[in-house]
Design an enzyme around this catalytic site. Structure first.
Site, short mmCIF file in Angstrom:
data_model
loop_
_atom_site.label_atom_id
_atom_site.label_comp_id
_atom_site.label_asym_id
_atom_site.label_seq_id
_atom_site.Cartn_x
_atom_site.Cartn_y
_atom_site.Cartn_z
N HIS A 119 -47.57 -26.40 36.12
CA HIS A 119 -47.00 -27.76 36.09
C HIS A 119 -47.78 -28.70 35.18
CE1 HIS A 119 -45.10 -26.75 40.25
NE2 HIS A 119 -44.27 -26.47 39.26
N THR A 189 -50.39 -22.54 49.26
CA THR A 189 -49.05 -22.74 48.71
C THR A 189 -48.03 -22.18 49.69
OG1 THR A 189 -47.59 -22.31 46.84
CG2 THR A 189 -49.25 -20.63 47.31
#
Ligand SMILES: [Zn+2]
Length: 261
Positions: A119, A189
């Site tokens: 990202h 995550t």
């Protein structure tokens, strides 16, 4: 019975290619709140300011929140034990790469060399006109929105806004890791953010074993995880490092007994 940490350590020591895949949960103990969930940033801020079209049409409004969240606040964070154990594993030849969804630069600050930032990264700004890059420290954020010293164009943080594609080469490198790794180490995550969440699934379908480190069970736990190490990232990673050292016949740091091995 062999402890679960020993089992995970053995899996890592026997592997040819271990890849880590990290998310917001690894940086929480560095003081960075996650975006989602209770107490997450999206419970406080309207995510529209990170939409790429809104950013271009309302740069000053977007930048006011971007500065507040990512630079005044996140800028003070430093890596924790979990980041450092990953850097150590790489130095020891036990880890080939870290794929991270985080934009906080903490893996690099901890010493990791091969980091694929799925990202992007908040510590770089890029000119939306001439594409020159600047380190955030070089840019004056007192006047918003900041502009390019070279061409006067609008500067944008070099992380992925809503509506933007995943940057290359991080995108292809991450999917390549999923194809070649024989162990995937998931940390912090939960597998909710597409397309990043597909990477561990692809690794599994290519035969990788999955070790998962999370506080609570995630989308992955019952679906693809082989070993679930439940707990805070720092504590789990410290225990995992100790188990690796024990299996290698080393005494963990700080626990030397002075007796012959
Ligand atoms: Zn420029």
């Amino acid at each position: 019975m062999e402890s679960i940490y020993r089992k995970a350590a053995r899996m890592i020591l026997n592997a040819h290619h271990v890849t880590a895949f990290t998310g917001a949960g690894i940086s929480v103990e560095s003081g960075i709140p996650p975006f989602r969930g209770e107490g997450g940033l999206w419970s406080k801020y309207d995510p529209i300011f990170l939409e790429i079209n809104y950013f271009h049409t309302h740069p000053a409004e977007s930048w006011k929140l971007i500065k507040e969240i990512f630079y005044d606040f996140f800028g003070k964070a430093s890596p924790n034990e979990a980041h450092r154990v990953l850097a150590w594993m790489e130095q020891q030849g036990l880890l080939k790469a870290v794929i991270t969804q985080n934009i906080d630069n903490l893996h690099q600050e901890a010493g990791s060399q091969t980091v694929y930032e799925f990202h992007g990264n908040s510590q770089k700004l890029v000119c939306t006109v001439c594409h020159r890059e600047y380190r955030v420290q070089e840019v004056n954020l007192e006047q918003l929105p900041p502009t390019c010293p070279f061409c006067g164009g609008l500067l944008k943080p070099d992380f992925v806004f809503f509506g933007e594609p995943i940057p290359e080469p991080a995108n292809s490198s991450s999917f390549r890791e999923a194809e070649i790794a024989d162990v995937f180490l998931l940390i912090g995550t939960s597998g909710e953010i597409m397309p990043a969440s597909m990477i561990p699934q692809i690794a599994k379908s290519h035969g990788a074993k999955i070790i998962e480190v999370n506080l609570t069970p995630s989308n992955y736990t019952h679906q693809i995880t082989d070993i679930f190490l439940r707990g805070k990232a720092t504590e789990v990673m410290r225990k995992l490092k100790e188990a690796i050292l024990e299996l290698r016949g080393n005494v963990p740091e700080g626990q030397h007994t002075g007796e012959p091995q």
